[in-house]
Write a protein that holds these residues in place. Structure first.
Motif, PDB file in Angstrom:
ATOM      1  N   LEU A 228       0.835  -0.910   0.097  1.00  0.00           N
ATOM      2  CA  LEU A 228       0.000  -0.054   0.101  1.00  0.00           C
ATOM      3  C   LEU A 228       0.769   1.318  -0.216  1.00  0.00           C
ATOM      4  CD1 LEU A 228      -3.096   1.260  -0.098  1.00  0.00           C
ATOM      5  CD2 LEU A 228      -2.746   0.786   2.893  1.00  0.00           C
ATOM      6  N   VAL A 229       2.338   1.148   0.745  1.00  0.00           N
ATOM      7  CA  VAL A 229       3.209   2.688   0.917  1.00  0.00           C
ATOM      8  C   VAL A 229       3.469   2.797  -0.357  1.00  0.00           C
ATOM      9  CG1 VAL A 229       5.383   3.145   1.849  1.00  0.00           C
ATOM     10  CG2 VAL A 229       3.629   2.291   3.411  1.00  0.00           C
ATOM     11  N   HIS A 230       3.655   1.401  -1.294  1.00  0.00           N
ATOM     12  CA  HIS A 230       4.506   2.129  -3.037  1.00  0.00           C
ATOM     13  C   HIS A 230       3.391   2.426  -3.602  1.00  0.00           C
ATOM     14  CE1 HIS A 230       8.666   0.727  -1.762  1.00  0.00           C
ATOM     15  NE2 HIS A 230       7.429  -0.454  -1.154  1.00  0.00           N
ATOM     16  N   ILE A 231       1.969   1.413  -3.583  1.00  0.00           N
ATOM     17  CA  ILE A 231       0.979   2.152  -4.653  1.00  0.00           C
ATOM     18  C   ILE A 231       0.971   3.755  -4.371  1.00  0.00           C
ATOM     19  CG2 ILE A 231      -1.424   1.896  -5.415  1.00  0.00           C
ATOM     20  CD1 ILE A 231      -1.149  -0.917  -4.322  1.00  0.00           C
ATOM     21  N   ASN A 232       0.324   3.993  -3.238  1.00  0.00           N
ATOM     22  CA  ASN A 232       0.927   5.227  -2.725  1.00  0.00           C
ATOM     23  C   ASN A 232       1.721   6.998  -3.588  1.00  0.00           C
ATOM     24  OD1 ASN A 232      -2.187   4.832  -1.200  1.00  0.00           O
ATOM     25  ND2 ASN A 232      -1.179   4.805   0.115  1.00  0.00           N
ATOM     26  N   GLU A 237       3.350   9.847  -7.722  1.00  0.00           N
ATOM     27  CA  GLU A 237       4.144  10.168  -8.888  1.00  0.00           C
ATOM     28  C   GLU A 237       3.517  10.707 -10.175  1.00  0.00           C
ATOM     29  OE1 GLU A 237       8.128  11.474 -10.050  1.00  0.00           O
ATOM     30  OE2 GLU A 237       7.661  11.046  -7.775  1.00  0.00           O
ATOM     31  N   LEU A 238       2.774   9.983 -10.382  1.00  0.00           N
ATOM     32  CA  LEU A 238       1.913  10.055 -11.904  1.00  0.00           C
ATOM     33  C   LEU A 238       1.247  11.413 -11.732  1.00  0.00           C
ATOM     34  CD1 LEU A 238       0.948   6.385 -12.207  1.00  0.00           C
ATOM     35  CD2 LEU A 238       2.980   7.471 -13.291  1.00  0.00           C
ATOM     36  N   ARG A 239       0.346  11.587 -10.958  1.00  0.00           N
ATOM     37  CA  ARG A 239      -0.140  12.742 -10.734  1.00  0.00           C
ATOM     38  C   ARG A 239       0.951  13.752 -11.410  1.00  0.00           C
ATOM     39  NH1 ARG A 239      -2.744  14.630  -5.067  1.00  0.00           N
ATOM     40  NH2 ARG A 239      -0.546  14.947  -4.552  1.00  0.00           N
ATOM     41  N   ARG A 240       2.265  13.936 -10.151  1.00  0.00           N
ATOM     42  CA  ARG A 240       2.762  15.181 -10.063  1.00  0.00           C
ATOM     43  C   ARG A 240       3.288  15.390 -11.683  1.00  0.00           C
ATOM     44  NH1 ARG A 240       7.745  16.639 -10.351  1.00  0.00           N
ATOM     45  NH2 ARG A 240       8.629  13.684 -10.292  1.00  0.00           N
ATOM     46  N   LEU A 241       3.910  13.820 -12.556  1.00  0.00           N
ATOM     47  CA  LEU A 241       3.917  14.428 -13.594  1.00  0.00           C
ATOM     48  C   LEU A 241       2.651  14.215 -14.484  1.00  0.00           C
ATOM     49  CD1 LEU A 241       6.161  10.840 -13.762  1.00  0.00           C
ATOM     50  CD2 LEU A 241       6.808  12.790 -13.450  1.00  0.00           C
ATOM     51  N   ASP A 246       6.110  19.887 -12.425  1.00  0.00           N
ATOM     52  CA  ASP A 246       7.856  20.155 -12.909  1.00  0.00           C
ATOM     53  C   ASP A 246       7.514  20.054 -14.463  1.00  0.00           C
ATOM     54  OD1 ASP A 246      10.699  21.046 -13.518  1.00  0.00           O
ATOM     55  OD2 ASP A 246      11.212  19.569 -12.094  1.00  0.00           O
ATOM     56  N   LEU A 247       8.356  20.795 -14.900  1.00  0.00           N
ATOM     57  CA  LEU A 247       8.341  21.584 -16.814  1.00  0.00           C
ATOM     58  C   LEU A 247       9.052  20.410 -17.295  1.00  0.00           C
ATOM     59  CD1 LEU A 247       6.860  21.403 -19.887  1.00  0.00           C
ATOM     60  CD2 LEU A 247       8.349  23.423 -19.016  1.00  0.00           C
ATOM     61  N   VAL A 248      10.238  20.110 -16.173  1.00  0.00           N
ATOM     62  CA  VAL A 248      11.570  19.140 -16.842  1.00  0.00           C
ATOM     63  C   VAL A 248      11.324  18.609 -16.229  1.00  0.00           C
ATOM     64  CG1 VAL A 248      14.176  19.006 -16.269  1.00  0.00           C
ATOM     65  CG2 VAL A 248      12.950  21.303 -16.443  1.00  0.00           C
ATOM     66  N   ASP A 249      11.128  17.869 -14.778  1.00  0.00           N
ATOM     67  CA  ASP A 249      10.157  16.080 -15.020  1.00  0.00           C
ATOM     68  C   ASP A 249       9.594  15.641 -16.553  1.00  0.00           C
ATOM     69  OD1 ASP A 249      11.932  15.939 -12.989  1.00  0.00           O
ATOM     70  OD2 ASP A 249      10.855  15.866 -11.462  1.00  0.00           O
ATOM     71  N   SER A 250       8.274  16.242 -16.600  1.00  0.00           N
ATOM     72  CA  SER A 250       7.327  16.120 -17.278  1.00  0.00           C
ATOM     73  C   SER A 250       8.388  15.768 -18.371  1.00  0.00           C
ATOM     74  CB  SER A 250       6.216  16.728 -16.885  1.00  0.00           C
ATOM     75  OG  SER A 250       5.206  17.202 -16.100  1.00  0.00           O
ATOM     76  N   LEU A 251       8.848  16.395 -18.991  1.00  0.00           N
ATOM     77  CA  LEU A 251       9.464  15.721 -20.440  1.00  0.00           C
ATOM     78  C   LEU A 251      10.519  15.258 -20.391  1.00  0.00           C
ATOM     79  CD1 LEU A 251      10.552  20.089 -21.123  1.00  0.00           C
ATOM     80  CD2 LEU A 251       8.596  18.835 -22.357  1.00  0.00           C
ATOM     81  N   LYS A 252      11.018  15.224 -19.592  1.00  0.00           N
ATOM     82  CA  LYS A 252      11.273  13.583 -19.188  1.00  0.00           C
ATOM     83  C   LYS A 252      10.930  11.963 -19.205  1.00  0.00           C
ATOM     84  CE  LYS A 252      15.590  15.094 -16.130  1.00  0.00           C
ATOM     85  NZ  LYS A 252      16.695  15.054 -15.027  1.00  0.00           N
ATOM     86  N   PHE A 253       9.871  12.792 -18.637  1.00  0.00           N
ATOM     87  CA  PHE A 253       9.262  11.756 -18.440  1.00  0.00           C
ATOM     88  C   PHE A 253       8.059  10.801 -19.785  1.00  0.00           C
ATOM     89  CE2 PHE A 253       4.559   9.374 -17.575  1.00  0.00           C
ATOM     90  CZ  PHE A 253       4.740   8.098 -17.090  1.00  0.00           C
ATOM     91  N   ALA A 254       8.329  11.910 -20.443  1.00  0.00           N
ATOM     92  CA  ALA A 254       7.556  12.042 -21.736  1.00  0.00           C
ATOM     93  C   ALA A 254       8.578  10.871 -23.384  1.00  0.00           C
ATOM     94  CB  ALA A 254       6.970  13.305 -22.566  1.00  0.00           C
ATOM     95  N   VAL A 255      10.004  11.604 -22.997  1.00  0.00           N
ATOM     96  CA  VAL A 255      11.191  10.649 -23.746  1.00  0.00           C
ATOM     97  C   VAL A 255      10.684   9.506 -23.351  1.00  0.00           C
ATOM     98  CG1 VAL A 255      13.333  10.921 -23.580  1.00  0.00           C
ATOM     99  CG2 VAL A 255      11.654  12.917 -24.005  1.00  0.00           C
TER     100      VAL A 255
END
Length: 311
Positions: A228-232, A237-241, A246-255
């Motif tokens: 449950l801790v890992h799932i939360n 993290e997915l909500r943040r991306l 953070d624009l840089v982190d979202s671009l890294k995730f897109a790549v």
């Protein structure tokens, strides 16, 4: 009258002679006592000390040994006058005192300090032991037990290959039929054997039937809380991306997702699982055998990547 007096009355000269004889006797006794004292003093002086006795005995022994060394080998002395060296009580080493048992107080604590071995044993008992699951996993990955690791690796690889060829329903059905065929055949064989031998061995799987296989609730709560801790954490993290906190982190995730599209076109999920299983059971052994070379080349590659990223 004169003759009678002279015959009966002792004269003074006789008394004087008696006194002289007594004095001579006393002098003789005193001289004898003096001679005896002088003789005892001379004997005491003449008696050698213990150290002198040891020196004399050692010198005699050394002289005898030198004499023996001069004799030819075939000729041996007939008599051996050497005496064992005396061991005086003054030179003898004191015997070590026996170890006294530690005094135990009313509370059962020993007053003496524990030895090093006892301290090591206490440390080993106090140090927390690793979990059996982690130890067994490491032993499996490093092939400590060849038979056990071979069975696990072979069964897992066969299951994944079967899933890549057939559907999961077909795979589960075939596996269940194979297990049932083995257990039913063994049960019939043991029943026939007991009937022929007229023995009462009972059910062949009685030991496994009586064994408790229920999953403890403590284990379920432990692993469920960890999952449950890992799932939360993943959900946050997915909500943040996806919401571009953070624009840089979202671009890294897109790549990363764009690269995974090419990977998915070449491999499917089961192929990646098969490759991951093979790598998990082969990479630890390879790294253990060639750790120095791998670390060297990994350092070179990592340095080149950092230089490129810096430029």
């Amino acid at each position: 009258m004169d003759d009678q007096i002279s015959s009966t009355t002792p004269s003074y000269g006789f008394q004087h002679d008696d006194e002289e004889e007594e004095q001579r006797a006393d002098k003789h006794v005193n001289s004898l006592q003096d001679e005896a004292a002088d003789f005892s003093i001379r004997e005491a002086v003449a008696v050698p000390e213990e150290d002198e006795i040891l020196d004399l005995a050692g010198g005699a022994k050394d002289a005898l040994e030198r004499h023996r060394s001069t004799l030819p080998r075939t000729e041996e002395p007939l008599l051996d006058f050497s005496e064992p060296e005396p061991e005086p009580s003054s030179i003898s080493k004191p015997e070590p005192e026996a170890a006294k048992p530690a005094r135990i107080s009313a509370f059962g604590d020993a007053t003496t300090k524990p030895t090093k071995s006892e301290e090591k044993e206490e440390k080993t008992t106090v140090t927390p032991s690793k979990s059996k699951s982690s130890c067994s996993l490491v032993d499996l990955l490093y092939w400590r037990d060849l038979q056990r690791t071979g069975v696990v690796f072979g069964a897992s690889l066969f299951l994944l290959l079967s899933l890549s060829v057939c559907s999961i329903i077909s795979v589960l059905s075939y596996v269940a039929l194979a297990l049932l065929s083995v257990t039913i055949s063994f049960r019939i064989y043991k029943g026939i054997l007991q009937a022929v031998q007229k023995s009462e061995d009972g059910h062949p799987f009685k030991m496994y039937l009586d064994k408790d296989i229920a999953i403890p609730t403590e284990m379920v709560h432990k692993y469920s809380d960890t999952a449950l801790v890992h799932i939360n954490t993943v959900i946050k993290e997915l909500r943040r991306l996806f919401l571009v906190e953070d624009l840089v982190d979202s671009l890294k995730f897109a790549v990363l997702m764009w690269i995974l599209t090419y990977v998915g076109a070449l491999f499917n999920g089961l192929t990646l699982l098969i490759l991951g299983l093979i790598g998990a059971f082969s990479w630890p052994v390879i790294y253990e055998k060639h750790q120095a070379q791998i670390d060297h080349y990994y350092g070179l590659v990592n340095k080149q990547i950092k230089d490129v990223v810096g430029k």
